[in-house]
Design an enzyme around this catalytic site. Structure first.
Site, mmCIF file in Angstrom:
data_model
loop_
_atom_site.group_PDB
_atom_site.id
_atom_site.type_symbol
_atom_site.label_atom_id
_atom_site.label_comp_id
_atom_site.label_asym_id
_atom_site.label_seq_id
_atom_site.Cartn_x
_atom_site.Cartn_y
_atom_site.Cartn_z
ATOM 1 N N LYS A 159 1.174 -1.533 -0.277
ATOM 2 C CA LYS A 159 0.332 -0.093 0.477
ATOM 3 C C LYS A 159 1.215 1.472 0.220
ATOM 4 O O LYS A 159 1.931 1.478 0.975
ATOM 5 C CB LYS A 159 -0.640 0.047 1.716
ATOM 6 N N LYS B 87 -2.137 -1.435 -4.244
ATOM 7 C CA LYS B 87 -3.003 -0.502 -3.744
ATOM 8 C C LYS B 87 -2.056 0.663 -4.166
ATOM 9 O O LYS B 87 -1.032 0.554 -3.015
ATOM 10 C CB LYS B 87 -3.689 -0.558 -2.443
HETATM 11 C C1 PBG Z 1 -7.113 4.022 5.285
HETATM 12 C C2 PBG Z 1 -7.485 3.428 3.859
HETATM 13 C C3 PBG Z 1 -7.431 4.512 3.371
HETATM 14 C C4 PBG Z 1 -8.090 3.827 1.585
HETATM 15 C C5 PBG Z 1 -8.830 2.723 1.998
HETATM 16 N N1 PBG Z 1 -8.776 2.410 3.338
HETATM 17 C C6 PBG Z 1 -6.809 5.768 2.605
HETATM 18 C C7 PBG Z 1 -5.919 6.360 3.516
HETATM 19 O O1 PBG Z 1 -5.030 5.278 4.115
HETATM 20 O O2 PBG Z 1 -5.403 6.956 4.224
HETATM 21 C C8 PBG Z 1 -8.071 4.576 0.698
HETATM 22 C C9 PBG Z 1 -9.476 3.896 -0.823
HETATM 23 C C10 PBG Z 1 -9.460 4.420 -1.987
HETATM 24 O O3 PBG Z 1 -9.169 5.859 -1.808
HETATM 25 O O4 PBG Z 1 -10.374 4.125 -2.474
HETATM 26 N N2 PBG Z 1 -6.885 2.823 5.910
#
Ligand code: PBG
Length: 326
Positions: free
Chosen positions: A194, A247
């Protein structure tokens, strides 16, 4: 000319015959935003067509998706500011509305696949995924909270716990916690690679979860790195993850492909909020053919090697697929 690749592109039937990548509704996971109470559904301004909704509306939404063959969902809670604190206490409160909703969803749709979110940010007054002390994110103390969240979710029968927090050691901590409590059938869909991405903006609008200070670069990955994704992959495999996620998806197709080739676990890709918003915005302006671009994007993610795709396009894509095939 002995070789004429165009022969295999001659007609639609031939193009179909030689098509390498195919997406079916069963490959998509639809993210949903859950509101507490009975509030009316509200559209997320930066995500046209995506609503934050109450449990009552979500049950209807899931039912209509299931009829389209879309059976997998990832559910994120929208927490009121008054319930947020430094330790994400609401997230580990027994019977919080998120856990109650998960329970009811699994009861009404036992044949669905429900993926949860485990991270502190929806519940954190700091808007960070871990405990903040003196401006720093404290890894190991955060693990206890993540495990408690996961146990509450496992208890109500969800299929996969989805740690999206990027703390070190969280998959092992959650796996051990689950096993010690008899939840050996509950899986872990780990947010393995991520990245600290600017493509999450619209999601943070939806959850009102933007960090109150700083950024997430001390725990989410540097977009410049791919070797590091292999380290996260190895750890997640050792620590007991069942599905590995990359991601965002679109700017990270190389990472998807490398993980797909480097391991044998299923790979999920998250086609995130900003990727959705860009397509919607350009479509609304008439600058691109939104549906064709959408289809091409989803194909590219699958072609790169994702076995499944988390995408806000899931329902509209499945609706179009349904009408084409019925
Ligand atoms: C946070 C989380 C995020 C997303 C999913 N879980 C945002 C972040 O890390 O700030 C983003 C998903 C998206 O942008 O569609 N735990």
């Amino acid at each position: 000319m002995l070789r004429r690749p165009r022969r295999n592109r001659k007609s639609q039937v031939i193009r179909n015959l030689v098509q390498e990548t195919i997406i079916l509704p069963q490959h998509l996971i639809y993210p949903l935003f859950l509101l507490d109470g009975q509030a009316e559904a509200v559209e997320v301004a930066s995500m046209p067509g995506i609503f934050r909704m109450s449990l009552r509306d979500m049950l209807k939404e899931i039912e209509s998706c299931m009829r389209l063959g879309l059976q997998s969902f990832v559910i994120f809670p929208v927490i009121e500011d008054s319930k947020k604190d430094n330790l994400a206490s609401y997230g580990i409160q027994k019977n919080n509305f998120y856990v109650q909703a998960l329970k009811q969803i699994k009861q009404e749709f036992p044949e669905s696949c429900i993926v949860t979110d485990v991270a502190m940010d929806p519940y954190s007054s700091d808007g960070h995924d871990g405990i903040v002390e003196n401006g720093k994110i404290i890894n190991d103390k955060t693990l206890d909270i993540l495990v408690q969240m996961a146990l509450l979710q496992a208890e109500v029968g969800v299929d996969y716990i989805g740690p999206s927090d990027m703390m070190d050691g969280r998959v092992r901590a959650i796996r051990e916690g689950l096993d010690q409590n008899g939840f050996y059938e509950t899986g872990i869909m780990s947010y393995t690679a991520k990245y600290a991405s600017s493509f999450y903006g619209p999601f943070r609008d939806a959850l009102d979860s933007a960090p109150k200070f700083g950024d997430k670069k001390s725990y989410q990955m540097n977009p410049a790195n791919v070797q590091e994704a292999l380290i996260e992959m190895e750890l997640d495999i050792q620590e007991g993850a069942d599905i590995l996620m990359v991601k965002p998806a679109l700017s990270y197709l190389d990472v998807i492909q490398i993980l797909r080739r480097a391991c044998s676990l299923p790979i999920a890709a998250y086609n995130v909020s900003g990727e959705y918003a860009m397509v919607k915005a350009a479509g609304q302006k008439g600058w691109i053919d939104e549906k064709k671009v959408r289809n091409e994007i989803l194909l590219s993610i699958k072609r790169a090697g994702a076995d499944m795709i988390l995408t806000y396009f899931a329902k509209e894509w499945a609706t179009d697929f349904y009408h084409q095939t019925n």
